[in-house]
Structure formats: C-alpha cells, structure tokens
Design a protein around this motif. Structure first.
Motif: not given
Length: 401
Positions: A276-298
């Motif tokens: 069971e994965i609970n996602l954030p309630e709020e959706n945020i429009e982000m401006q960042a390095n998406k590739v790096a964030l993907e690697q961190i979260l993965l």
C-alpha cells in the motif's frame, strides 16, 4: 661598506624560502596593507617586506619605493637576518662602518633602518619587515613592539599562503585521480555488462536445452550462476550511477507535477507484492531536475520495498514546498536500521549485515549516490529509524528556474 655574510645554513634557508613560492610574485593587498600601516605607525617614508634570495633582496611589498628588488650585497636586510635579536636597528648609517659607503646611504639617503626577521616555523629567517628614514632617529618602545607584532603577522601570511597552495595542489591531484577513477569505473563497467548478459542468457539456454539431463544440484548451479550475474550487474549499474551523479545533477530543469513523478516511479518499480503506497494529498507543480529526482525516489522507495519483512508493505510519501525548496518524506513499516549504523549508511560501500526480503545483501552504493545527488541539487537528507518498526527518510532539493 661591509658586505653581509651568509648564514651557516644558507642552503637550507634558501630551500625553505623557495618552498613558499613568493619570489617574483605580484604585489598582494594583504602585504601592502601591512607595510602601509607599519610606515604610519613608525612615522617613516619607507616600509618593506623583503625576501633574501641567493644574490638579491626581493621586495614582496614596498611602501615608499618604486622598485621591487636590489642586490643582496648592499642590503641592510642581509645583515639583519644574521642578528638573533628581536629587532635590528641602525640609527645613523653614516656612522656605521657596515653601511657608511653603501649606495643606499650615499645615493638614496637611507640613514635610519629598523628590521625584524621573518622567521618561519622551521626557524629559518626568510627576510625582514623593515623601515627606512632619511634622517637619524630612534623608535619608541610602542613602535618597536608594533614592528615586531607586524612581522609576526607577515609570517602568518606566508604560512597561510603556503598552506593554501598545498591544499590547492592536493585538491587538483584528488580531482585528477577522481576523474581517472570515474573513467576506469565507466570503462570496466561497460565492458563487463555484455559478458554478464551473455552469462545470464547462456544459463537460461542451458536450462532450456539440457535441463532434463541435469539433476537438482546441477540446476541449482545454473540458478547460482544466473543470480550471481544479476547481482554483479546491479552492482555495476550502481557504480555507474554513483560516478555519473555530476552529469545527472547538471541536467536542465523541467516543469512537472509531483503526482505524475511519483506515479511514474511506482510504475517503473513494477511492484508485484502486497503493498500500500499512500501518495501526497496535494499535487505540486515543480520545476527541478526531474531525472535526478527520479533516481533518488527510485532508490529510496525501492529500499522501502526490499528492506521490509511485513506481510503487507506500507509506504507513505509526502511532498511539500516552502520558499526556495521542495521537501520529500518517505516513511515505511520495514525492518528498520540499527542506531549505530545510521551515521554511516550514506558512506560508499557501507552495508549492514541485514538481508533484504529476498535474502540478498546490499552493495552500499545506492544511498551514497542518493546523498551525492541531493547535495548536488542544493538540498539535505536525513534518516530516522526504529528497528523492527520502520524508517523515515526526509530530503530536500532546491527549486530551479
């Protein structure tokens, strides 16, 4: 005029002098400020920071003069470095047999001289902080103390400059070695990936073609070869990601939604266990390095899945923004981490003795890579954990324009 003699340890003194790399260098504000202040305190027209080379007197800083070197044979400082007293003073050079016919006296009217030796940490006099006047005079007790104190500060500047130079050289050498290591890791890793892939494919082919001829132990050997190949392949992939973090962190920023990013991560993980994965309630429009964030979260969500011994895995993901930063929190109900291991989990190759839910041991690369990426993205990361109950990872990244 009497030429100054050379110290008995002249060669060692010269070697010490040259180790500071100050000869023939351009003027520097720190030294010029000292000579200007010294001239003002002593009420003299000339103040110098001198360095006694083999055959010349180099003026690292010269207040009141337009030239930056003179012959050592005619220098007052050549005599001053031989005197072990705290300060060397010539009140009237016209009456002193060592200087009365000196060109500095007869042509430049340098009558009064006071100099303090600049003695380095090894005990070698490198030169002097000195003052000249065009008339006979004396220094007050406070002026003498000030001149000695200023000389001490000059030596401190010498040592700091030398130390900084050493640090820069070490930094350059470390950077060069790091680049060599990156190149080596990249070449070796890429060269090993194909043989490993061949081993995995070959083990499958052997099982398919000759499986009926193999006993259980033979099949276990094939499974062992295949699993070992997968483990080594993951290790190599981790190394490549670790040494390519600079490239990843340097990628341009993108505009994206936080919900879309996290959903993409979950899809990439291809989860096939009760979770069971609970996602954030709020959706945020982000401006960042998406590739790096993907690697961190993965990596982080992947760890929450792997290092979990519960029947039903639960992972809570939160995302928020404040001022110039984005903040992420990942909390799981996994195995947890020993307190004594928390301070080392971000070190490269640091691993615990804990096996994941599949009985495999980590390689100690993933979290080190995560921390490097977070730091490169201008953020911080911290971990809290309770053994047997779960782990919480909080990290931040800077917003990019």
């Amino acid at each position: 005029m009497i030429k100054p003699k050379f110290p008995v340890d002249e060669q060692e003194r010269l070697a010490a002098l040259h180790s500071y790399h100050l000869l023939d260098t351009l003027p520097e504000k720190d030294f010029d400020n000292i000579t200007a202040l010294t001239a003002n305190i002593c009420d003299v027209p000339i103040s110098l920071v001198t360095l006694l080379d083999a055959d010349r007197n180099f003026l690292k800083s010269h207040y009141g003069l337009s030239f930056n070197e003179s012959p050592r044979d005619t220098s007052f400082c050549g005599h001053a470095i031989l005197e072990e007293s705290s300060i060397f003073i010539v009140e009237d050079a016209r009456k002193d047999p060592r200087f009365k016919d000196n060109p500095l006296v007869t042509e430049m009217n340098s009558i009064f001289y006071a100099g303090v030796r600049l003695v380095n940490s090894e005990g070698y006099p490198l030169g002097t902080l000195c003052v000249f006047d065009t008339k006979p005079r004396t220094l007050t007790t406070s002026q003498k103390k000030a001149l000695i104190a200023m000389a001490y500060q000059v030596v401190n500047l010498f040592e700091a400059r030398k130390h900084n130079r050493i640090l820069l050289n070490v930094q350059a050498e470390l950077k060069e070695r790091n680049e060599e290591l990156k190149t080596f890791a990249g070449v070796v890793s890429h060269d090993m990936k194909m043989p490993l892939a061949n081993m995995i494919i070959t083990s499958d082919m052997l099982r398919s073609k000759y499986g009926k001829l193999l006993d259980n132990q033979g099949k276990e050997y094939l499974d062992y070869i295949k699993q070992s190949s997968f483990t080594l392949s993951e290790y190599i992939t981790g190394l490549l990601e670790h040494y390519e973090t600079n490239k990843t962190a340097a990628l341009r920023s993108e505009v994206f939604d936080s919900q879309d990013l996290i959903e993409e991560i979950i899809e990439l993980l291809n989860i096939n266990i009760d979770c069971e994965i609970n996602l954030p309630e709020e959706n945020i429009e982000m401006q960042a390095n998406k590739v790096a964030l993907e690697q961190i979260l993965l990596n982080l969500v992947g760890n929450s899945l792997k290092y979990n011994d519960k029947e039903k895995i639960k992972i809570d993901i939160d995302c928020s923004e404040k001022q110039e930063m984005y903040y992420f929190t990942i909390t799981d109900n996994g195995m947890g981490i020993h307190n004594e291991q928390l301070s080392q989990i971000f070190n490269l190759f640091a691993t615990s003795n804990t096996l994941d839910r599949y009985g495999k041991k980590g390689n100690g690369i993933g979290l080190s890579t995560v921390k490097k990426l977070v730091n490169r993205l201008g953020g911080k990361i911290e971990v809290t954990s309770t053994l047997g109950e779960g782990t919480t990872v909080k990290f931040s990244v800077k917003k990019l324009n």
